[in-house]
Design a protein around this motif. Structure first.
Motif, PDB file in Angstrom:
ATOM      1  N   UNK A 165      23.384  77.772  40.930  1.00  0.00           N
ATOM      2  CA  UNK A 165      24.780  77.713  41.367  1.00  0.00           C
ATOM      3  C   UNK A 165      25.093  78.864  42.314  1.00  0.00           C
ATOM      4  N   UNK A 166      24.735  80.076  41.906  1.00  0.00           N
ATOM      5  CA  UNK A 166      25.031  81.252  42.733  1.00  0.00           C
ATOM      6  C   UNK A 166      24.317  81.177  44.073  1.00  0.00           C
ATOM      7  N   UNK A 167      23.076  80.712  44.076  1.00  0.00           N
ATOM      8  CA  UNK A 167      22.326  80.598  45.332  1.00  0.00           C
ATOM      9  C   UNK A 167      22.996  79.594  46.277  1.00  0.00           C
ATOM     10  N   UNK A 168      23.413  78.460  45.726  1.00  0.00           N
ATOM     11  CA  UNK A 168      24.070  77.456  46.555  1.00  0.00           C
ATOM     12  C   UNK A 168      25.393  77.966  47.123  1.00  0.00           C
ATOM     13  N   UNK A 169      26.176  78.636  46.286  1.00  0.00           N
ATOM     14  CA  UNK A 169      27.461  79.146  46.747  1.00  0.00           C
ATOM     15  C   UNK A 169      27.274  80.212  47.824  1.00  0.00           C
ATOM     16  N   UNK A 170      26.298  81.079  47.613  1.00  0.00           N
ATOM     17  CA  UNK A 170      26.052  82.128  48.613  1.00  0.00           C
ATOM     18  C   UNK A 170      25.639  81.514  49.946  1.00  0.00           C
ATOM     19  N   UNK A 171      24.779  80.497  49.882  1.00  0.00           N
ATOM     20  CA  UNK A 171      24.350  79.842  51.122  1.00  0.00           C
ATOM     21  C   UNK A 171      25.514  79.108  51.773  1.00  0.00           C
ATOM     22  N   UNK A 172      26.336  78.445  50.952  1.00  0.00           N
ATOM     23  CA  UNK A 172      27.480  77.706  51.492  1.00  0.00           C
ATOM     24  C   UNK A 172      28.474  78.639  52.180  1.00  0.00           C
ATOM     25  N   UNK A 173      28.725  79.795  51.576  1.00  0.00           N
ATOM     26  CA  UNK A 173      29.670  80.743  52.167  1.00  0.00           C
ATOM     27  C   UNK A 173      29.208  81.214  53.551  1.00  0.00           C
ATOM     28  N   UNK A 174      27.912  81.142  53.804  1.00  0.00           N
ATOM     29  CA  UNK A 174      27.389  81.583  55.091  1.00  0.00           C
ATOM     30  C   UNK A 174      27.409  80.520  56.166  1.00  0.00           C
ATOM     31  N   UNK A 175      27.833  79.304  55.816  1.00  0.00           N
ATOM     32  CA  UNK A 175      27.829  78.203  56.770  1.00  0.00           C
ATOM     33  C   UNK A 175      29.224  77.941  57.328  1.00  0.00           C
ATOM     34  N   UNK A 176      29.307  77.409  58.544  1.00  0.00           N
ATOM     35  CA  UNK A 176      30.612  76.980  59.065  1.00  0.00           C
ATOM     36  C   UNK A 176      31.073  75.719  58.339  1.00  0.00           C
ATOM     37  N   UNK A 177      32.381  75.464  58.386  1.00  0.00           N
ATOM     38  CA  UNK A 177      32.897  74.241  57.781  1.00  0.00           C
ATOM     39  C   UNK A 177      32.230  73.020  58.399  1.00  0.00           C
ATOM     40  N   UNK A 178      31.812  72.103  57.552  1.00  0.00           N
ATOM     41  CA  UNK A 178      31.157  70.899  58.028  1.00  0.00           C
ATOM     42  C   UNK A 178      30.460  70.185  56.893  1.00  0.00           C
ATOM     43  N   UNK A 179      29.826  69.045  57.182  1.00  0.00           N
ATOM     44  CA  UNK A 179      29.178  68.254  56.128  1.00  0.00           C
ATOM     45  C   UNK A 179      28.119  69.009  55.338  1.00  0.00           C
ATOM     46  N   UNK A 180      27.350  69.880  56.011  1.00  0.00           N
ATOM     47  CA  UNK A 180      26.287  70.617  55.307  1.00  0.00           C
ATOM     48  C   UNK A 180      26.891  71.555  54.261  1.00  0.00           C
ATOM     49  N   UNK A 181      27.921  72.291  54.645  1.00  0.00           N
ATOM     50  CA  UNK A 181      28.574  73.195  53.706  1.00  0.00           C
ATOM     51  C   UNK A 181      29.224  72.414  52.576  1.00  0.00           C
ATOM     52  N   UNK A 182      29.882  71.320  52.914  1.00  0.00           N
ATOM     53  CA  UNK A 182      30.541  70.508  51.901  1.00  0.00           C
ATOM     54  C   UNK A 182      29.535  69.954  50.898  1.00  0.00           C
ATOM     55  N   UNK A 183      28.382  69.515  51.388  1.00  0.00           N
ATOM     56  CA  UNK A 183      27.350  68.997  50.498  1.00  0.00           C
ATOM     57  C   UNK A 183      26.846  70.039  49.525  1.00  0.00           C
ATOM     58  N   UNK A 184      26.677  71.262  50.003  1.00  0.00           N
ATOM     59  CA  UNK A 184      26.226  72.343  49.121  1.00  0.00           C
ATOM     60  C   UNK A 184      27.264  72.663  48.056  1.00  0.00           C
ATOM     61  N   UNK A 185      28.523  72.678  48.445  1.00  0.00           N
ATOM     62  CA  UNK A 185      29.587  72.952  47.485  1.00  0.00           C
ATOM     63  C   UNK A 185      29.672  71.852  46.425  1.00  0.00           C
ATOM     64  N   UNK A 186      29.498  70.618  46.841  1.00  0.00           N
ATOM     65  CA  UNK A 186      29.532  69.512  45.882  1.00  0.00           C
ATOM     66  C   UNK A 186      28.362  69.597  44.901  1.00  0.00           C
TER      67      UNK A 186
END
Length: 351
Positions: free
Chosen positions: A7-28
């Motif tokens: 969970x922490x790894x995914x959130x950290x990676x997501x926070x580093x991405x711009x808004x978009x489908x890739x970030x949204x997928x990681x958050x989901x």
């Protein structure tokens, strides 16, 4: 089994991405892991981020679903969660509620008043309540109520829970457009067009919104400058389907060949878009553009995405225009039925 570390790894990676489908997928995926692991506070964090990202990258239904979970969890155990985070999510959701015709007017007003009560209970200013009341009534086509709310929120001082100044300025500009005052639209847009106000979506939205007011005032050359700049900013981005429609509306009257280029480039983004209001505007403008292009270039075959659900001949532009126009008209009627007026139909009729 995936763990808290995942969970922490995914959130950290997501926070580093711009808004978009890739970030949204990681958050989901992070929310799914938190749910499976019984990590309620982490699941709440992930869904707070989903609401924000989905609201600003073209997935409003995903935002609504995540917020419904977030609000329910907060009400079960309010002592565990941050109310400021909740209320920012609530604001973004109120900004999207009216775009779904299946959400009743009564439900929208119920949520608006619930939002206002919560703001008061947490000790925040009433300004955000009146601002969102202004926006909701504007979307519902009740312009007298929108005007009264506009006067209220403009009299109150901004605080840290207020939307950014650029976003508010753009909404005020949209209000003057609904009121039919093109001069006021451009006056309000000036600090944005001059670069004195900006944010993640401004001036992106504004540059398309000013095109028809400029056209009606005879400022065609200035409008073309804004059209080119605006399209560069939004090209390929899922959150700007309505802006593509606004660009096509202007280009139908001034440069339909360029309008056809935009239609062919962006239709793949519009056809499955989660925002039914934006898709309606896009399809209405596409219909008008195709009717004009049928006159200018008879026999032209429109390049349609392979998955586009149309069985007719793409070379019969009038029938294709009817397909787009019928969709837009039927959707506008659904909004009108919900709203109790013809406000939305008036927006897609020829102006």
């Amino acid at each position: 089994m995936r763990t808290e570390t995942d969970f922490e790894d995914l959130m950290e990676e997501a926070y580093g991405l711009p808004n978009g489908p890739a970030k949204l997928g990681m958050l989901e995926e992070a929310a799914r892991i938190a749910d499976l692991s019984g990590m309620d506070e982490e699941a709440y964090e992930a869904r707070s981020e989903i609401v924000e990202v989905a609201s600003f990258c073209g997935y409003p239904m995903k935002a609504l679903i995540a917020f419904s979970w977030q609000l329910g969890k907060f009400d079960q155990q309010p002592e565990l969660y941050d109310e400021e985070t909740l209320m920012w999510s609530y604001k973004w959701i109120l900004g999207k509620m009216t775009i779904f015709p299946e959400i009743s007017r009564d439900k929208i007003m119920e949520l608006l008043e619930d939002f206002g009560r919560r703001f008061q209970s947490f000790g925040y200013s009433d300004r955000s309540y009146w601002y969102y009341r202004f926006r909701v009534y504007m979307d519902l086509g009740e312009l007298d109520e929108a005007s009264a709310s506009y006067a209220k929120f403009r009299d109150l001082e901004r605080d840290y829970m207020s939307d950014c100044e650029a976003c508010e300025q753009d909404e005020i500009m949209r209000y003057w457009d609904r009121m039919g005052d093109d001069e006021k639209v451009l006056q309000t847009a000036k600090p944005i067009l001059k670069g004195r106000m900006s944010c993640a979506e401004i001036p992106h939205l504004t540059l398309s919104e000013v095109l028809m007011p400029l056209y009606r005032l005879g400022k065609i050359d200035e409008a073309h400058v804004h059209q080119k700049k605006g399209y560069r900013l939004i090209k390929g981005q899922n959150d700007f389907v309505q802006s593509f429609g606004e660009q096509m509306e202007f280009l139908t009257l001034t440069d339909p060949a360029k309008g056809i280029d935009i239609l062919e480039e962006t239709l793949v983004l519009a056809m499955d878009h989660e925002d039914p209001f934006a898709k309606m505007i896009y399809y209405a403008r596409a219909a008008s553009l195709l009717r004009r292009w049928a006159e200018e270039s008879p026999g032209y075959r429109l390049r349609l995405p392979a998955s586009f659900p149309y069985d007719g001949d793409p070379g019969d532009l009038i029938k294709l225009a009817d397909y787009f126009g019928d969709y837009a008209k039927s959707m506008a009627e659904r909004f009108d039925q919900r709203n109790g007026n013809r406000h939305v139909s008036s927006l897609i009729e020829k102006r």
